[in-house]
Design a protein around this motif. Structure first.
Motif, PDB file in Angstrom:
ATOM      1  N   UNK A 173      -8.585 -36.889 -14.995  1.00  0.00           N
ATOM      2  CA  UNK A 173      -8.160 -35.497 -14.869  1.00  0.00           C
ATOM      3  C   UNK A 173      -8.617 -34.912 -13.556  1.00  0.00           C
ATOM      4  N   UNK A 174      -8.274 -33.656 -13.351  1.00  0.00           N
ATOM      5  CA  UNK A 174      -8.714 -32.952 -12.146  1.00  0.00           C
ATOM      6  C   UNK A 174     -10.186 -32.577 -12.280  1.00  0.00           C
ATOM      7  N   UNK A 175     -10.912 -32.723 -11.205  1.00  0.00           N
ATOM      8  CA  UNK A 175     -12.334 -32.365 -11.195  1.00  0.00           C
ATOM      9  C   UNK A 175     -12.479 -30.850 -11.098  1.00  0.00           C
ATOM     10  N   UNK A 176     -13.456 -30.340 -11.834  1.00  0.00           N
ATOM     11  CA  UNK A 176     -13.764 -28.914 -11.753  1.00  0.00           C
ATOM     12  C   UNK A 176     -14.702 -28.670 -10.575  1.00  0.00           C
ATOM     13  N   UNK A 177     -14.789 -27.433 -10.111  1.00  0.00           N
ATOM     14  CA  UNK A 177     -15.751 -27.130  -9.037  1.00  0.00           C
ATOM     15  C   UNK A 177     -17.184 -27.500  -9.431  1.00  0.00           C
ATOM     16  N   UNK A 178     -17.529 -27.316 -10.698  1.00  0.00           N
ATOM     17  CA  UNK A 178     -18.881 -27.660 -11.163  1.00  0.00           C
ATOM     18  C   UNK A 178     -19.122 -29.165 -11.078  1.00  0.00           C
ATOM     19  N   UNK A 179     -18.137 -29.955 -11.484  1.00  0.00           N
ATOM     20  CA  UNK A 179     -18.269 -31.409 -11.396  1.00  0.00           C
ATOM     21  C   UNK A 179     -18.427 -31.843  -9.942  1.00  0.00           C
ATOM     22  N   UNK A 180     -17.648 -31.266  -9.063  1.00  0.00           N
ATOM     23  CA  UNK A 180     -17.733 -31.614  -7.645  1.00  0.00           C
ATOM     24  C   UNK A 180     -19.102 -31.258  -7.070  1.00  0.00           C
ATOM     25  N   UNK A 181     -19.661 -30.126  -7.477  1.00  0.00           N
ATOM     26  CA  UNK A 181     -20.980 -29.714  -6.991  1.00  0.00           C
ATOM     27  C   UNK A 181     -22.075 -30.654  -7.509  1.00  0.00           C
ATOM     28  N   UNK A 182     -21.994 -31.033  -8.793  1.00  0.00           N
ATOM     29  CA  UNK A 182     -22.971 -31.984  -9.349  1.00  0.00           C
ATOM     30  C   UNK A 182     -22.879 -33.323  -8.621  1.00  0.00           C
ATOM     31  N   UNK A 183     -21.640 -33.768  -8.349  1.00  0.00           N
ATOM     32  CA  UNK A 183     -21.462 -35.028  -7.644  1.00  0.00           C
ATOM     33  C   UNK A 183     -22.082 -34.949  -6.248  1.00  0.00           C
ATOM     34  N   UNK A 184     -21.827 -33.866  -5.545  1.00  0.00           N
ATOM     35  CA  UNK A 184     -22.364 -33.704  -4.187  1.00  0.00           C
ATOM     36  C   UNK A 184     -23.890 -33.773  -4.204  1.00  0.00           C
ATOM     37  N   UNK A 185     -24.524 -33.065  -5.147  1.00  0.00           N
ATOM     38  CA  UNK A 185     -25.983 -33.080  -5.239  1.00  0.00           C
ATOM     39  C   UNK A 185     -26.510 -34.459  -5.617  1.00  0.00           C
TER      40      UNK A 185
END
Length: 102
Positions: A82-94
């Motif tokens: 599915x499409x990543x949420x902004x929260x998922x993208x932020x967790x991934x970045x960290x």
């Protein structure tokens, strides 16, 4: 970590290969575990595993991804990602930032 004294390096290759295959089959079964969530929690995902297979010299990128996903990557994405949420993208970045070797 000092890899010179890492007991993982003394693990029999056949045992390591069997464990790797079990991990891959587990991830194939758990298609509900999104790559973005794996990246956010552990800093690696199925794509990382396929990149590592490619880097090990066994397969090209597409073949390595198919070996990990059990199907062509484009098919897996269409069926399971599915499409990543902004929260998922932020967790991934960290999480990925923690992968940097100092």
């Amino acid at each position: 970590m000092n890899h010179d004294s890492d007991t993982l390096d003394t693990l029999d290759d056949a045992v390591a290969a069997q464990a790797f295959r079990r991990l891959i089959r587990h991830l194939r079964h758990r298609d509900d575990a999104q790559n973005i969530d794996l990246m956010g929690l552990a800093g690696f995902c199925r794509n990382c595993l396929s990149d590592w297979v490619e880097e090990a010299g066994g397969l090209d990128k597409d073949a390595a991804r198919e070996a990990v996903y059990g199907m062509p990557y484009s098919q897996w994405k269409a069926q399971h990602q599915g499409d990543a949420t902004p929260e998922q993208l932020e967790r991934m970045k960290a999480s990925v930032a923690k992968n940097a070797v100092v």
